[in-house]
Design a protein around this motif. Structure first.
Motif, PDB file in Angstrom:
ATOM      1  N   UNK A 241       1.072  -1.234   0.087  1.00 38.35           N
ATOM      2  CA  UNK A 241      -0.024   0.035   0.103  1.00 38.35           C
ATOM      3  C   UNK A 241       0.828   1.214  -0.138  1.00 38.35           C
ATOM      4  N   UNK A 242       2.008   1.012  -0.315  1.00 40.77           N
ATOM      5  CA  UNK A 242       3.025   2.170  -0.143  1.00 40.77           C
ATOM      6  C   UNK A 242       2.680   3.017  -1.519  1.00 40.77           C
ATOM      7  N   UNK A 243       3.246   4.451  -1.624  1.00 38.39           N
ATOM      8  CA  UNK A 243       3.059   5.292  -2.845  1.00 38.39           C
ATOM      9  C   UNK A 243       4.449   5.548  -3.274  1.00 38.39           C
ATOM     10  N   UNK A 255       4.107   9.767 -20.581  1.00 38.26           N
ATOM     11  CA  UNK A 255       5.217   8.965 -20.787  1.00 38.26           C
ATOM     12  C   UNK A 255       5.607   8.420 -19.418  1.00 38.26           C
ATOM     13  N   UNK A 256       5.657   9.157 -18.185  1.00 40.75           N
ATOM     14  CA  UNK A 256       6.032   8.864 -17.029  1.00 40.75           C
ATOM     15  C   UNK A 256       4.998   7.715 -16.704  1.00 40.75           C
ATOM     16  N   UNK A 257       3.792   7.906 -16.613  1.00 41.45           N
ATOM     17  CA  UNK A 257       2.681   6.925 -16.554  1.00 41.45           C
ATOM     18  C   UNK A 257       2.766   5.782 -17.178  1.00 41.45           C
ATOM     19  N   UNK A 258       3.275   5.494 -18.347  1.00 40.11           N
ATOM     20  CA  UNK A 258       3.549   4.439 -19.061  1.00 40.11           C
ATOM     21  C   UNK A 258       4.749   3.646 -18.611  1.00 40.11           C
ATOM     22  N   UNK A 262       4.389  -0.167 -16.985  1.00 38.11           N
ATOM     23  CA  UNK A 262       5.207  -1.141 -17.422  1.00 38.11           C
ATOM     24  C   UNK A 262       5.938  -2.134 -16.145  1.00 38.11           C
ATOM     25  N   UNK A 263       6.169  -1.255 -15.075  1.00 35.67           N
ATOM     26  CA  UNK A 263       6.591  -1.867 -13.761  1.00 35.67           C
ATOM     27  C   UNK A 263       5.429  -2.404 -12.806  1.00 35.67           C
ATOM     28  N   UNK A 264       4.394  -2.219 -13.091  1.00 38.34           N
ATOM     29  CA  UNK A 264       3.139  -2.861 -12.365  1.00 38.34           C
ATOM     30  C   UNK A 264       2.710  -1.569 -11.534  1.00 38.34           C
ATOM     31  N   UNK A 284       0.473   3.957  -7.021  1.00 43.94           N
ATOM     32  CA  UNK A 284       0.380   2.737  -6.159  1.00 43.94           C
ATOM     33  C   UNK A 284       0.532   1.518  -6.855  1.00 43.94           C
ATOM     34  N   UNK A 285       0.737   0.415  -6.068  1.00 41.76           N
ATOM     35  CA  UNK A 285       1.033  -1.108  -6.968  1.00 41.76           C
ATOM     36  C   UNK A 285      -0.432  -1.195  -7.566  1.00 41.76           C
ATOM     37  N   UNK A 286      -0.512  -1.528  -8.895  1.00 42.44           N
ATOM     38  CA  UNK A 286      -1.608  -1.860  -9.617  1.00 42.44           C
ATOM     39  C   UNK A 286      -2.368  -3.040  -8.878  1.00 42.44           C
ATOM     40  N   UNK A 287      -3.591  -2.948  -8.942  1.00 42.17           N
ATOM     41  CA  UNK A 287      -4.289  -4.031  -8.078  1.00 42.17           C
ATOM     42  C   UNK A 287      -4.758  -3.845  -6.370  1.00 42.17           C
TER      43      UNK A 287
END
Ligand SMILES: C[S@@+](CC[C@H](N)C(=O)[O-])C[C@H]1O[C@@H](n2cnc3c(N)ncnc32)[C@H](O)[C@@H]1O
Length: 289
Positions: A241-243, A255-258, A262-264, A284-287
């Motif tokens: 749950x970290x940011x 670009x930064x969002x992409x 890619x790193x989840x 945050x971590x996807x999911x």
């Protein structure tokens, strides 16, 4: 300027800076004289008739010559306000910008929530003066932080700033190429990394190009090198749950969002600066959203 009063000195300084083509010459003259003579905001009105002594005139003369040569006001003064802090600058540190306060403000509610829960451990990658981490520690009592930087001189300045601003007991530094020497996991990983496209660095205003360190500006051929490096290492150093939060260039949001996707990671916030430019992204971590 011999025998001049404060009011006459201010008027002459304004004229000199404006004639030298300094865009905010009037404001800079006031900031320099007030900062050098440690004047209150009302002193120009209440003490305008005071005669300045020779040493005061000499200090002002030296500062005006430096400003005419395009050295920024706060470099000349040696310090600048950021958030609620006063931060010392050194040749190895970027001069913190008001836009970066938007990043701090975006993180404060998250950090307060974390402190009220399991605690808040912050990692500031490319800490420079320590601006982001120290401002968060100041605004979020109970949070702790590490400032990482490749520059030994910047880290010395960051530690000094932690001392001056009363948060040294919650702040550590590590000399590190992004995550290379960083151990452990964090609730918030934050960075205002170098993000200027390399071919653009040479076209920046002299105030920036000649006085901010190149290590703080040059983001590589497309300006995104640091985001790639940080995105690749963030997962291994982020608590559940970290940011991860960044300052970005005005045209780097997609670009930064992409890169982060890619790193989840999933973007949960995008904040604009006072000029209406995209400036801050929070992931945050996807999911987990
Ligand atoms: C844009 S400045 C930001 C400074 C400060 N955080 C601020 O917001 O005012 C970027 C910082 O990243 C540091 N830096 C550049 N490359 C680095 C690397 N590979 N690893 C760690 N820090 C780096 C620079 O020394 C500089 O202090």
């Amino acid at each position: 300027m011999s025998g001049a009063t404060l009011a006459e000195t201010l008027a002459a300084a304004r004229r000199r800076l404006c004639e030298a083509g300094i865009a905010d010459g009037a404001q800079d003259a006031r900031l320099l004289i007030a900062g050098l003579l440690k004047l209150s905001s009302t002193a120009f009105v209440t003490d305008g008739a005071r005669l300045l002594d020779a040493s005061e005139r000499a200090v002002i003369e030296d500062a005006l010559a430096r400003r005419v040569a395009r050295e920024p006001v706060h470099r000349i003064l040696g310090h600048r306000a950021f958030s609620r802090l006063d931060l010392m600058l050194s040749p190895e540190t970027l001069e913190p910008r008001p836009d970066t306060e938007v990043l701090v403000d975006a993180l404060v509610p998250h950090a307060l929530r974390m402190v009220a829960g399991d605690g808040c451990r912050i990692l500031d990658l490319g800490t420079g003066t320590g601006a982001i981490c120290l401002a968060l520690l100041d605004l979020v009592p109970g949070a702790t932080g590490i400032g990482a930087d490749l520059s030994t001189g910047a880290l010395e300045t960051a530690r000094r700033n932690a001392d001056i601003n009363g948060v040294a007991d919650r702040f550590e530094t590590v000399e590190s190429d992004w995550f290379a020497a960083v151990a452990g996991a964090f609730d918030i990983i934050v960075s205002n990394p170098p993000y200027i496209v390399r071919s653009v660095v040479g076209t920046l205003d002299e105030e920036v190009r000649l006085h901010d360190p190149i290590l703080a500006l040059d983001g590589g051929d497309d300006g995104l090198d640091a985001y790639r490096a940080i995105a690749a290492g963030a997962g291994a150093h982020l608590r559940e749950n970290g940011l991860v939060a960044y300052e970005i260039g005005y045209d780097q949001k997609d670009q930064v969002t992409a890169i982060m996707r890619e790193q989840g990671f999933a973007r949960i916030e995008a904040v604009q600066d006072l000029g209406g430019n995209d400036r801050v992204l929070v992931f945050t971590r996807a999911g987990t959203v």
